[in-house]
Design an enzyme around this catalytic site. Sequence first.
Site, PDB file in Angstrom:
ATOM      1  N   GLY A   1      -0.600   4.809  -0.933  1.00  0.00           N
ATOM      2  CA  GLY A   1      -1.670   5.359  -0.468  1.00  0.00           C
ATOM      3  C   GLY A   1      -1.306   6.670   0.432  1.00  0.00           C
ATOM      4  O   GLY A   1      -0.077   6.985   0.601  1.00  0.00           O
ATOM      5  N   GLN A   2      -2.296   7.196   1.353  1.00  0.00           N
ATOM      6  CA  GLN A   2      -1.904   8.249   2.063  1.00  0.00           C
ATOM      7  C   GLN A   2      -0.850   8.021   3.062  1.00  0.00           C
ATOM      8  O   GLN A   2      -0.305   9.252   3.146  1.00  0.00           O
ATOM      9  CB  GLN A   2      -3.466   8.589   2.845  1.00  0.00           C
ATOM     10  CG  GLN A   2      -3.231   9.716   3.678  1.00  0.00           C
ATOM     11  CD  GLN A   2      -4.625  10.052   4.434  1.00  0.00           C
ATOM     12  OE1 GLN A   2      -5.354   9.235   4.759  1.00  0.00           O
ATOM     13  NE2 GLN A   2      -4.755  11.374   5.163  1.00  0.00           N
TER      14      GLN A   2
ATOM     15  N   ILE B   1      -0.725  -1.777  -6.180  1.00  0.00           N
ATOM     16  CA  ILE B   1      -1.529  -2.681  -7.223  1.00  0.00           C
ATOM     17  C   ILE B   1      -1.457  -1.971  -8.602  1.00  0.00           C
ATOM     18  O   ILE B   1      -1.402  -0.756  -8.492  1.00  0.00           O
ATOM     19  CB  ILE B   1      -2.857  -2.884  -6.435  1.00  0.00           C
ATOM     20  CG1 ILE B   1      -3.536  -1.637  -6.098  1.00  0.00           C
ATOM     21  CG2 ILE B   1      -2.894  -3.647  -5.192  1.00  0.00           C
ATOM     22  CD1 ILE B   1      -5.012  -1.677  -5.839  1.00  0.00           C
TER      23      ILE B   1
ATOM     24  N   GLY C   1       0.875  -1.254   0.044  1.00  0.00           N
ATOM     25  CA  GLY C   1      -0.002  -0.122   0.062  1.00  0.00           C
ATOM     26  C   GLY C   1       0.765   1.359  -0.031  1.00  0.00           C
ATOM     27  O   GLY C   1       0.419   2.221   0.500  1.00  0.00           O
TER      28      GLY C   1
ATOM     29  N   TYR D   1     -15.178  -1.484   9.215  1.00  0.00           N
ATOM     30  CA  TYR D   1     -13.905  -1.093   9.197  1.00  0.00           C
ATOM     31  C   TYR D   1     -13.263  -1.200  10.971  1.00  0.00           C
ATOM     32  O   TYR D   1     -12.079  -1.940  10.957  1.00  0.00           O
ATOM     33  CB  TYR D   1     -13.732   0.405   9.121  1.00  0.00           C
ATOM     34  CG  TYR D   1     -12.395   1.124   9.203  1.00  0.00           C
ATOM     35  CD1 TYR D   1     -11.357   0.895   8.410  1.00  0.00           C
ATOM     36  CD2 TYR D   1     -12.290   1.884  10.411  1.00  0.00           C
ATOM     37  CE1 TYR D   1     -10.097   1.447   8.706  1.00  0.00           C
ATOM     38  CE2 TYR D   1     -10.934   2.535  10.521  1.00  0.00           C
ATOM     39  CZ  TYR D   1      -9.893   2.637   9.558  1.00  0.00           C
ATOM     40  OH  TYR D   1      -8.918   2.976   9.903  1.00  0.00           O
TER      41      TYR D   1
ATOM     42  N   ASP E   1      -0.481  -7.270  -4.485  1.00  0.00           N
ATOM     43  CA  ASP E   1      -1.838  -7.189  -4.246  1.00  0.00           C
ATOM     44  C   ASP E   1      -1.955  -8.263  -2.691  1.00  0.00           C
ATOM     45  O   ASP E   1      -1.513  -9.343  -3.108  1.00  0.00           O
ATOM     46  CB  ASP E   1      -2.616  -7.935  -5.303  1.00  0.00           C
ATOM     47  CG  ASP E   1      -4.018  -7.881  -5.132  1.00  0.00           C
ATOM     48  OD1 ASP E   1      -4.331  -7.764  -3.863  1.00  0.00           O
ATOM     49  OD2 ASP E   1      -4.778  -7.821  -5.955  1.00  0.00           O
ATOM     50  N   ILE E   2      -2.403  -7.693  -1.854  1.00  0.00           N
ATOM     51  CA  ILE E   2      -2.189  -8.207  -0.549  1.00  0.00           C
ATOM     52  C   ILE E   2      -3.129  -9.356  -0.476  1.00  0.00           C
ATOM     53  O   ILE E   2      -2.769 -10.320   0.342  1.00  0.00           O
ATOM     54  CB  ILE E   2      -2.768  -6.993   0.439  1.00  0.00           C
ATOM     55  CG1 ILE E   2      -2.240  -7.652   1.822  1.00  0.00           C
ATOM     56  CG2 ILE E   2      -4.342  -6.856   0.346  1.00  0.00           C
ATOM     57  CD1 ILE E   2      -2.674  -6.598   3.043  1.00  0.00           C
TER      58      ILE E   2
ATOM     59  N   LYS F   1     -10.490  -4.082  12.189  1.00  0.00           N
ATOM     60  CA  LYS F   1      -9.067  -3.752  12.893  1.00  0.00           C
ATOM     61  C   LYS F   1      -9.090  -4.461  14.220  1.00  0.00           C
ATOM     62  O   LYS F   1      -8.030  -4.821  14.754  1.00  0.00           O
ATOM     63  CB  LYS F   1      -9.214  -2.156  13.297  1.00  0.00           C
ATOM     64  CG  LYS F   1      -8.863  -1.326  11.812  1.00  0.00           C
ATOM     65  CD  LYS F   1      -7.783  -1.475  11.531  1.00  0.00           C
ATOM     66  CE  LYS F   1      -7.524  -0.686  10.145  1.00  0.00           C
ATOM     67  NZ  LYS F   1      -6.295  -0.819   9.491  1.00  0.00           N
TER      68      LYS F   1
END
Length: 326
Positions: free
Chosen positions: A11-12, A35, A8, A143, A54-55, A147
């Site tokens: 990403g952010q 990805i 990732g 979400y 890709d996870i 977690k």
Amino acid sequence: MKNVLIIGATGQIGSELTMMLRRQYPTGDIVAGYIPGAEPKGELADSGPSAIVDITDPGQIGEAVRKYNVDTIYNLAALLSAVAEARPQLAWKVGVGGLYNVLEVARERGCAVFTPSSIGSFGPETPHDATPQDTIQRPRTIYGVTKVTGELLSDYYARRFGVDTRSVRFPGLISHVALPGGGTTDYAVDIFYSAVKGEKFKCPIAKGTYMDMMYMPDALRAAIQIMEADADRLIHRNSFNVASMSFDPEIIYNKIKEYIPEFAMEYDVDPLRQHIADSWPNSLDDSCARNEWDWKPAYDLDAMTRDMIEKLRIKLGVTENCHACV
């Protein structure tokens, strides 16, 4: 850490963490895993190796780990809170199925693993003020469910197989580099863009809704510092509360107005995001992180606000509407 795979990486968090790790470990391979469709660009592409990872594909994870002799994996792949609610099956596939793939590769190859958790791992029954390190976690979003599951699964792999798993529970993250990606706390990034552009901000979160927040440089330091911490000092592993500041929309709005007096805001509350925000803590107790690995944030609300406005002025080419950022 010597050779690191960031899953990732575009990403952010990943885009900034990858660059910080490359600066901190210039002699190692810091591999940007991505990805297709989210390829590294610019400095992120030019400054080090990258690989398609890709996870949901354990073969790709294992191939990258073997090719670059990876000793540490930063698993940042996830769907953020509001996006996850729209696609819960995919959120589980990435957040839990993907983590399982990472942990299995780590078990086979002897890698350490960092997988961030979140304030979203708590729920409405959790104490909302100074939320303890060890407390009830009954989230009501997919979400949050992913977690909590990730925390438990990572602890299991540490106890059962000796995998060096570590994690922090990130609050809302504020950055001038990467654009928001669909999180409940993203309003705290969007508000700065509106202010610097001279636009009225429509706030999707209601007045009086407190949530823990953190400036991205502190979040990156936390992610690296926990992986460098002395394992003998760690009582907890997955996952540490880390905190920096807590505010509601009015507080951050008024802080920005100290630097941009003409800035205006009105409320246009998003029911989904508000529902999620109401189930999350107002503030976190991060004393365990401070005691076990010397965590301490560098930015408070004022320091972050000044830096965000200064950096966004440069990024957006805007100068005339900021009167105190000099």
